[in-house]
Design a protein around this motif. Sequence first.
Motif, PDB file in Angstrom:
ATOM      1  N   GLN A   6       0.873  -1.158   0.000  1.00  0.00           N
ATOM      2  CA  GLN A   6       0.000   0.000   0.000  1.00  0.00           C
ATOM      3  C   GLN A   6       0.915   1.215   0.000  1.00  0.00           C
ATOM      4  OE1 GLN A   6      -2.470  -2.139   3.322  1.00  0.00           O
ATOM      5  NE2 GLN A   6      -3.648  -0.356   2.699  1.00  0.00           N
ATOM      6  N   ASN A   7       1.039   1.841  -1.143  1.00  0.00           N
ATOM      7  CA  ASN A   7       2.062   2.871  -1.317  1.00  0.00           C
ATOM      8  C   ASN A   7       1.707   4.211  -0.711  1.00  0.00           C
ATOM      9  OD1 ASN A   7       3.952   1.234  -2.717  1.00  0.00           O
ATOM     10  ND2 ASN A   7       2.651   1.338  -4.522  1.00  0.00           N
ATOM     11  N   SER A   8       0.444   4.387  -0.340  1.00  0.00           N
ATOM     12  CA  SER A   8       0.055   5.657   0.282  1.00  0.00           C
ATOM     13  C   SER A   8      -0.064   5.452   1.786  1.00  0.00           C
ATOM     14  CB  SER A   8      -1.281   6.134  -0.277  1.00  0.00           C
ATOM     15  OG  SER A   8      -1.175   6.407  -1.647  1.00  0.00           O
ATOM     16  N   PRO A   9       0.840   6.014   2.570  1.00  0.00           N
ATOM     17  CA  PRO A   9       0.757   5.830   4.031  1.00  0.00           C
ATOM     18  C   PRO A   9      -0.468   6.504   4.625  1.00  0.00           C
ATOM     19  CG  PRO A   9       2.906   6.661   3.383  1.00  0.00           C
ATOM     20  CD  PRO A   9       2.018   6.769   2.179  1.00  0.00           C
ATOM     21  N   THR A 100      -1.523 -12.312   4.111  1.00  0.00           N
ATOM     22  CA  THR A 100      -0.358 -11.456   3.917  1.00  0.00           C
ATOM     23  C   THR A 100      -0.871 -10.031   3.808  1.00  0.00           C
ATOM     24  OG1 THR A 100       0.831 -13.212   2.762  1.00  0.00           O
ATOM     25  CG2 THR A 100       1.634 -10.965   2.460  1.00  0.00           C
ATOM     26  N   PHE A 101      -0.420  -9.183   4.723  1.00  0.00           N
ATOM     27  CA  PHE A 101      -0.950  -7.824   4.813  1.00  0.00           C
ATOM     28  C   PHE A 101      -0.069  -6.824   4.079  1.00  0.00           C
ATOM     29  CE2 PHE A 101      -4.428  -7.929   7.873  1.00  0.00           C
ATOM     30  CZ  PHE A 101      -4.239  -9.136   8.536  1.00  0.00           C
ATOM     31  N   GLY A 102      -0.702  -5.725   3.639  1.00  0.00           N
ATOM     32  CA  GLY A 102       0.034  -4.548   3.209  1.00  0.00           C
ATOM     33  C   GLY A 102       0.402  -3.726   4.434  1.00  0.00           C
ATOM     34  N   GLN A 103       1.078  -2.598   4.182  1.00  0.00           N
ATOM     35  CA  GLN A 103       1.594  -1.788   5.282  1.00  0.00           C
ATOM     36  C   GLN A 103       0.518  -0.932   5.947  1.00  0.00           C
ATOM     37  OE1 GLN A 103       2.534  -1.771   2.051  1.00  0.00           O
ATOM     38  NE2 GLN A 103       4.681  -1.153   1.849  1.00  0.00           N
TER      39      GLN A 103
END
Lengths: 111, 114
Positions: A6-9, A100-103
């Motif tokens: 997930q590239n957008s924090p 498996t999770f994203g950030q």
Amino acid sequence: DQQVKQNSPSLSVQEGRISILNCDYTNSMFDYFLWYKKYPAEGPTFLISISSIKDKNEDGRFTVFLNKSAKHLSLHIVPSQPGDSAVYFCAAVTSYGKLTFGQGTILTVHP
Amino acid sequence: AAGVIQSPRHLIKEKRETATLKCYPIPRHDTVYWYQQGPGQDPQFLISFYEKMQSDKGSIPDRFSAQQFSDYHSELNMSSLELGDSALYFCASSPMGTRADTQYFGPGTRLTVL
């Protein structure tokens, strides 16, 4: 090796508008995808899921889109509400059950 | 509705001590999963059990062990604790024959190693 990204924090949205949260994955063996919502000091809460044989699943204000060729999925929340403010995790499944999770993306909905 | 129960909710230990985390799944759920979430990180799968047998294993250190008992509750045993073990530990449960979307998470145990 982050297989789910997930590239957008963070994401900030006005109440009533659409929130779009994005997720990319690299493992082509993933065949089921989920979105979880998490508040501080609580466990993740399941929101919505989609099988790899579909490209869209809708549940009330939440819609998940899957673009398998691009290995990309997104969660749309319409209309966004202040109570939606939380951390949103994208997760994927290969073997039975293991997630498996994203950030995670911190969503803030302003009144 | 009954949810997944985890105890304790908070735990503070010294380095090299041991810790035991407990998870009580939702009634009639026979599969239990353990996840570890470090500060600012996403949850990482540790281990899972189905019908008291280990069903899958992730990035769980050899210092950790877990088991599922006859009443389906599970315990995660952690020995020789290190500072890096400080994290949130989540347990999740699901009923047999369902996909992961029915994986329900507990509130977590926050472990702090000093």
